[in-house]
Design a protein around this motif. Structure first.
Motif, PDB file in Angstrom:
ATOM      1  N   ASP A  92       0.827  -1.210   0.000  1.00 29.41           N
ATOM      2  CA  ASP A  92       0.000   0.000   0.000  1.00 29.41           C
ATOM      3  C   ASP A  92       0.862   1.261   0.000  1.00 29.41           C
ATOM      4  O   ASP A  92       0.579   2.217  -0.730  1.00 29.41           O
ATOM      5  N   TYR A  96       0.604   4.169  -2.739  1.00 32.11           N
ATOM      6  CA  TYR A  96       0.340   5.574  -2.400  1.00 32.11           C
ATOM      7  C   TYR A  96       1.464   6.472  -2.911  1.00 32.11           C
ATOM      8  O   TYR A  96       1.213   7.548  -3.477  1.00 32.11           O
ATOM      9  N   SER A  97       2.701   6.026  -2.719  1.00 29.83           N
ATOM     10  CA  SER A  97       3.850   6.822  -3.152  1.00 29.83           C
ATOM     11  C   SER A  97       3.904   6.946  -4.664  1.00 29.83           C
ATOM     12  O   SER A  97       4.191   8.023  -5.206  1.00 29.83           O
ATOM     13  N   LEU A 124       5.708   9.415   3.297  1.00 30.49           N
ATOM     14  CA  LEU A 124       5.276   8.045   2.985  1.00 30.49           C
ATOM     15  C   LEU A 124       6.477   7.147   2.702  1.00 30.49           C
ATOM     16  O   LEU A 124       6.545   6.014   3.179  1.00 30.49           O
TER      17      LEU A 124
END
Length: 145
Positions: A92, A96-97, A124
Motif C-alpha cells: 500500500d 500511495y507513493s 510516505l
C-alpha cells in the motif's frame, strides 16, 4: 492517462544485487532530493525515477532477504521488537507513493500544492523505509548440551 504518457523515458532498474531495503533507501534519497527541487523538469525526472524504484521495490517485496540483512533485522529477545505502529503495509505504501509521484509529474499543480504533496510523498517513503528496516526476526540461541 497512460503512465507512458507521464513518464515517456522508461527507467530500468537492475535489481540483481539490490534487496528491498537497498531499493527503499534509493526511494528515500530520490524523495529527499525531490522535496528540494525547484525545477519542474527536474521534478518530472525525479518522479520518473522514484516511480520506477517503487515499482522495482514492490516487485521484490516477496523475494528472500540475504543472510546479512536478516541479521541486521534480528533481535535476541521478543521484548526488543518495537511496538507495532503500522500505518499501511509495504504494498500500500508503494502504491500511495507511486500515485503521488504520478500526480507531481503532471505540472498542473500550484507550487504550494506541489511542495505539500512532495512533503507527503517524502513522509510516505520514509515510513516505508522505517517499516522495512524494523527488526522482524528473532535470533536462534545456540543450545549448550
Amino acid at each position: 492517462m497512460n503512465v507512458n504518457t507521464l513518464f515517456p523515458i522508461p527507467v530500468v532498474i537492475n535489481t540483481h544485487n539490490l534487496d528491498v531495503i537497498d531499493l527503499a533507501e534509493r526511494c528515500e534519497l530520490l524523495a529527499d532530493i525531490l522535496i528540494d527541487s525547484e525545477s519542474p523538469t527536474e521534478c518530472v525526472v525525479l518522479c520518473n525515477h522514484l516511480h520506477a524504484h517503487l515499482e522495482a521495490l514492490k516487485e521484490n517485496l516477496d523475494r528472500p532477504l540475504p543472510a546479512s540483512r536478516i541479521e541486521q533485522l534480528s533481535v535476541d529477545h521478543p521484548s526488543e521488537f518495537p511496538p507495532s505502529r503500522e500505518f499501511a503495509d509495504s504494498d500500500d505504501l508503494c502504491d500511495y507513493s507511486q500515485a503521488l509521484a504520478r500526480v507531481l509529474s503532471c505540472h498542473a499543480l500550484p507550487r504550494q500544492t506541489a511542495q505539500q504533496l512532495s512533503g507527503l510523498l517524502m513522509r510516505l517513503v520514509n515510513t516505508l523505509v522505517d517499516d522495512l528496516k524494523t527488526p522482524r526476526f528473532l535470533r536462534a540461541k545456540a543450545q549448550v548440551v
